[in-house]
Design a protein around this motif. Structure first.
Motif, PDB file in Angstrom:
ATOM      1  N   ILE A 100       0.856  -1.188   0.000  1.00  0.00           N
ATOM      2  CA  ILE A 100       0.000   0.000   0.000  1.00  0.00           C
ATOM      3  C   ILE A 100       0.895   1.241   0.000  1.00  0.00           C
ATOM      4  O   ILE A 100       1.835   1.330   0.797  1.00  0.00           O
ATOM      5  N   THR A 101       0.605   2.176  -0.900  1.00  0.00           N
ATOM      6  CA  THR A 101       1.380   3.420  -0.952  1.00  0.00           C
ATOM      7  C   THR A 101       1.208   4.198   0.346  1.00  0.00           C
ATOM      8  O   THR A 101       0.093   4.392   0.813  1.00  0.00           O
ATOM      9  N   GLU A 102       2.336   4.617   0.933  1.00  0.00           N
ATOM     10  CA  GLU A 102       2.304   5.402   2.163  1.00  0.00           C
ATOM     11  C   GLU A 102       2.578   6.865   1.833  1.00  0.00           C
ATOM     12  O   GLU A 102       2.722   7.235   0.671  1.00  0.00           O
ATOM     13  N   PHE A 123      -7.269   0.820 -12.899  1.00  0.00           N
ATOM     14  CA  PHE A 123      -8.602   1.416 -12.977  1.00  0.00           C
ATOM     15  C   PHE A 123      -9.434   1.170 -11.726  1.00  0.00           C
ATOM     16  O   PHE A 123     -10.520   1.685 -11.592  1.00  0.00           O
ATOM     17  N   LYS A 124      -8.880   0.359 -10.823  1.00  0.00           N
ATOM     18  CA  LYS A 124      -9.600   0.134  -9.576  1.00  0.00           C
ATOM     19  C   LYS A 124      -9.461   1.336  -8.658  1.00  0.00           C
ATOM     20  O   LYS A 124     -10.106   1.431  -7.631  1.00  0.00           O
ATOM     21  N   GLY A 125      -8.566   2.235  -9.038  1.00  0.00           N
ATOM     22  CA  GLY A 125      -8.373   3.420  -8.219  1.00  0.00           C
ATOM     23  C   GLY A 125      -7.334   3.159  -7.145  1.00  0.00           C
ATOM     24  O   GLY A 125      -6.752   2.090  -7.055  1.00  0.00           O
ATOM     25  N   VAL A 126      -7.159   4.166  -6.327  1.00  0.00           N
ATOM     26  CA  VAL A 126      -6.110   4.178  -5.333  1.00  0.00           C
ATOM     27  C   VAL A 126      -6.551   3.417  -4.092  1.00  0.00           C
ATOM     28  O   VAL A 126      -7.650   3.623  -3.614  1.00  0.00           O
ATOM     29  N   GLU A 127      -5.682   2.582  -3.582  1.00  0.00           N
ATOM     30  CA  GLU A 127      -5.953   2.013  -2.267  1.00  0.00           C
ATOM     31  C   GLU A 127      -5.332   2.940  -1.237  1.00  0.00           C
ATOM     32  O   GLU A 127      -4.121   3.121  -1.198  1.00  0.00           O
ATOM     33  N   VAL A 128      -6.190   3.525  -0.419  1.00  0.00           N
ATOM     34  CA  VAL A 128      -5.715   4.495   0.562  1.00  0.00           C
ATOM     35  C   VAL A 128      -5.202   3.754   1.797  1.00  0.00           C
ATOM     36  O   VAL A 128      -5.808   2.778   2.241  1.00  0.00           O
ATOM     37  N   THR A 129      -4.122   4.236   2.354  1.00  0.00           N
ATOM     38  CA  THR A 129      -3.504   3.543   3.489  1.00  0.00           C
ATOM     39  C   THR A 129      -4.350   3.638   4.765  1.00  0.00           C
ATOM     40  O   THR A 129      -5.013   4.647   5.008  1.00  0.00           O
ATOM     41  N   LYS A 263      -3.634  16.435  -9.381  1.00  0.00           N
ATOM     42  CA  LYS A 263      -2.353  15.732  -9.403  1.00  0.00           C
ATOM     43  C   LYS A 263      -2.500  14.415  -8.644  1.00  0.00           C
ATOM     44  O   LYS A 263      -2.042  13.366  -9.063  1.00  0.00           O
ATOM     45  N   PHE A 264      -3.196  14.506  -7.524  1.00  0.00           N
ATOM     46  CA  PHE A 264      -3.394  13.367  -6.636  1.00  0.00           C
ATOM     47  C   PHE A 264      -4.100  12.234  -7.382  1.00  0.00           C
ATOM     48  O   PHE A 264      -3.703  11.085  -7.312  1.00  0.00           O
ATOM     49  N   LEU A 265      -5.131  12.581  -8.144  1.00  0.00           N
ATOM     50  CA  LEU A 265      -5.914  11.540  -8.810  1.00  0.00           C
ATOM     51  C   LEU A 265      -5.259  11.032 -10.086  1.00  0.00           C
ATOM     52  O   LEU A 265      -5.312   9.856 -10.396  1.00  0.00           O
ATOM     53  N   SER A 266      -4.613  11.937 -10.846  1.00  0.00           N
ATOM     54  CA  SER A 266      -4.067  11.505 -12.136  1.00  0.00           C
ATOM     55  C   SER A 266      -2.681  10.889 -11.996  1.00  0.00           C
ATOM     56  O   SER A 266      -2.440   9.783 -12.450  1.00  0.00           O
ATOM     57  N   ALA A 267      -1.795  11.595 -11.318  1.00  0.00           N
ATOM     58  CA  ALA A 267      -0.395  11.174 -11.280  1.00  0.00           C
ATOM     59  C   ALA A 267      -0.234   9.838 -10.577  1.00  0.00           C
ATOM     60  O   ALA A 267       0.671   9.071 -10.868  1.00  0.00           O
ATOM     61  N   TRP A 268      -1.107   9.594  -9.639  1.00  0.00           N
ATOM     62  CA  TRP A 268      -0.978   8.450  -8.747  1.00  0.00           C
ATOM     63  C   TRP A 268      -0.655   7.152  -9.474  1.00  0.00           C
ATOM     64  O   TRP A 268       0.415   6.583  -9.335  1.00  0.00           O
ATOM     65  N   SER A 269      -1.605   6.694 -10.284  1.00  0.00           N
ATOM     66  CA  SER A 269      -1.429   5.365 -10.868  1.00  0.00           C
ATOM     67  C   SER A 269      -0.418   5.382 -11.999  1.00  0.00           C
ATOM     68  O   SER A 269       0.238   4.402 -12.267  1.00  0.00           O
TER      69      SER A 269
END
Length: 531
Positions: A100-102, A123-129, A263-269
């Motif tokens: 999981i990304t910290e 495409f499942k989106g970000v798994e938040v820690t 930035k948070f939503l796009s750059a992440w994956s």
């Protein structure tokens, strides 16, 4: 707040090292006499696992949550610790990698998966820690270990077992909540977090969780938003770490440190970014101070502004003669202080540590005073008439009210941080004393006390000793605000016994007792004393 200690031996590096959990409580060796009224537990949270296999965590706020407990009973002390069994921790241990990304560490996609499954997992989106390494607090009869995301983790404070992961999004419109709630005498919990406001703009919600329910149902299920603060920028909420609460008002300080959601939503994956990559500073905004009535919740539409500061911890907030007095730990300027808390910086040699801190924002304890009664015609004149402060509030032609603080404490690269007060007796009220952890170029090396009325300071420090946030416990027969003790965990890596619980007299910071243990204890952030 003291003679400045130097740390050329670099023993502070030890507080950023992995340690193991314990199978059962360890007895501690007590010197001095533990006050008889201390018969409870000191609970603390911080990182305890700083790498998984050969994959390191990079930031101070990335290490996996370790819960510590000192039990005090009949003058005896035991120490116990367990990792919180979060999804982030369990999956990391199982897969022997960062899953999981910290905060400052990106979790790479599973190398064992083929290109197709990797592609679809984007495409499942970000798994938040859910790595709850920051604090622990009570909600009703329960206790939760927390960080700053939407996930909080219910824990058993006796056995340190992990009970369940709770998603605050299931109950309220919130993207995350802070690790610094305000808790009223009856157990009502208030917290703040950013959220989606009206018309797809960002805002900040204050959430109220009621106290223990008669029917024993979970208070969290009855969480409600009580008031919403607007965001200065539509897609960029400010980073919020804590808020102020007086008897009748909430105070929210909107700093120039922004979370760039796009930035948070796009750059992440795509690029392998982490939370730290999504922060930016608005260099022209300055700081906005918002106030709202508490009950019933109502935003007060006045524009209070001040020079740019970074801010993590409010100290106390109270009303006096038509003013709200807001005491806080500030960092001057718009740069994000977390940029200086990469583990590589904190584990550097002392001269390097000092050099890095030279570039960082300067810490200062400040008092701002917000006038509740504001008239447009009083342009250019100071609206603050409290006799005991030099803080000012001046109405400008455009209707904004400019706030200048009174400085309560300032020392170059010597921060008074992780502030605590006699919260039970004086939270939200006119008070005199704040206690804090002294950071020397970001390295914690002393305990401080500050009289906010006279600016007098007291200090406890010992060579090569690295304390944690001091928690105040009131003496049961105490009459004065500072009748009681401070509890802090001190790491002393060079010593025979590498860590101890230290008990100080809150009056003058003289030592009352210490309880030494045979294992080292890494850095802890926040916690609580449970009677």
């Amino acid at each position: 707040c003291s003679v400045q200690f130097e740390h050329p031996a670099g023993t502070y590096k030890k507080i950023f090292e992995t340690c193991e959990e314990l199978a059962e409580p360890l007895p501690a060796t007590v010197t001095g006499r533990i006050p008889s009224y201390l018969k409870g537990s000191l609970l603390r949270l911080g990182p305890g696992l700083f790498e998984v296999g050969d994959e390191p965590f990079y930031h101070l706020f990335d290490g996996q949550a370790l819960m510590h407990k000192f039990d005090l009973k009949n003058g005896q002390v035991t120490y116990f610790r367990k990792f919180v069994k979060t999804d982030a921790y369990v999956r990391a241990i199982t897969e022997k990698r960062v899953v999981i990304t910290e905060f400052g560490t990106f979790a790479y996609p599973d190398p064992c998966k083929n290109i197709f499954s990797r592609f679809f997992s984007y495409f499942k989106g970000v798994e938040v820690t859910d790595n709850c390494l920051v604090n622990v607090y009570p909600v009703g009869e329960d206790f939760y270990a927390v960080t700053e995301t939407n996930y909080i983790t219910k824990v058993n404070t006796d056995t340190l077992e992990t009970l369940k992961k709770v998603d605050m999004c299931d109950y309220v419109n919130i993207n995350g909540v802070t690790a610094h709630p305000h808790i009223e005498k009856d157990g009502t919990v208030y917290n703040i977090g950013n959220c989606m406001g009206k018309g797809a703009t960002l805002a900040y919600n204050i959430v109220r969780i009621p106290p223990t329910q008669k029917d024993k149902s979970d208070p969290i299920e009855k969480s409600k938003v009580v008031v919403q603060f607007p965001s200065a920028e539509r897609f960029k909420p400010s980073y919020v770490h804590s808020f102020g609460m007086s008897e009748n008002y909430f105070v929210f300080v909107e700093t120039p440190v922004k979370i760039n959601l796009l930035k948070f939503l796009s750059a992440w994956s795509i690029r392998g970014s982490n939370y730290m990559d999504c922060f930016e500073s608005n260099e022209s905004q300055g700081t906005n101070f918002h106030i709202a009535k508490k009950d019933p919740g109502e935003y007060i539409d006045l524009k209070f502004k001040g020079a740019a500061i970074g801010m993590f911890h409010h100290i106390n907030t109270y009303e006096d003669q038509g003013f709200i007095v807001v005491d806080l730990c500030s960092w001057k300027g718009f740069e994000f202080v977390y940029n200086y808390l990469w583990l590589a910086n904190l584990r550097a040699n002392w001269e390097e540590v000092k050099k890095a801190a030279m570039m960082a924002p300067q810490p200062e304890v400040r008092r701002y005073v917000i006038p509740l009664d504001v008239h447009k015609e009083e342009q250019g004149k100071n609206l603050v008439s409290l006799p005991y402060t030099t803080a000012t509030a001046t109405m400008h032609a455009d209707g904004t009210i400019w706030l200048e603080p009174e400085v309560l404490f300032s020392g170059p690269r010597q921060a008074f941080e992780f502030p605590q007060i006699n919260y039970k007796g004086y939270g939200g009220r006119n008070y005199s004393y704040a206690y804090g952890l002294g950071l020397n170029h970001f390295i914690p090396d002393r305990i401080c006390k500050l009289n906010v009325k006279t600016k007098e300071t007291w200090v406890w420090q010992e060579p090569d000793s690295y304390p944690s946030e001091p928690l105040f416990v009131q003496a049961p027969d105490g009459v004065d605000e500072d009748d009681g003790v401070l509890l802090t965990i001190v790491a002393a890596p060079g010593s025979q016994r590498p860590a101890y619980l230290l008990i100080l007299n809150a009056k003058d910071l003289s030592e009352v007792a210490r309880a030494e243990v045979d294992c080292s204890i890494p850095v802890t952030f926040h916690g609580m004393y449970k009677p």
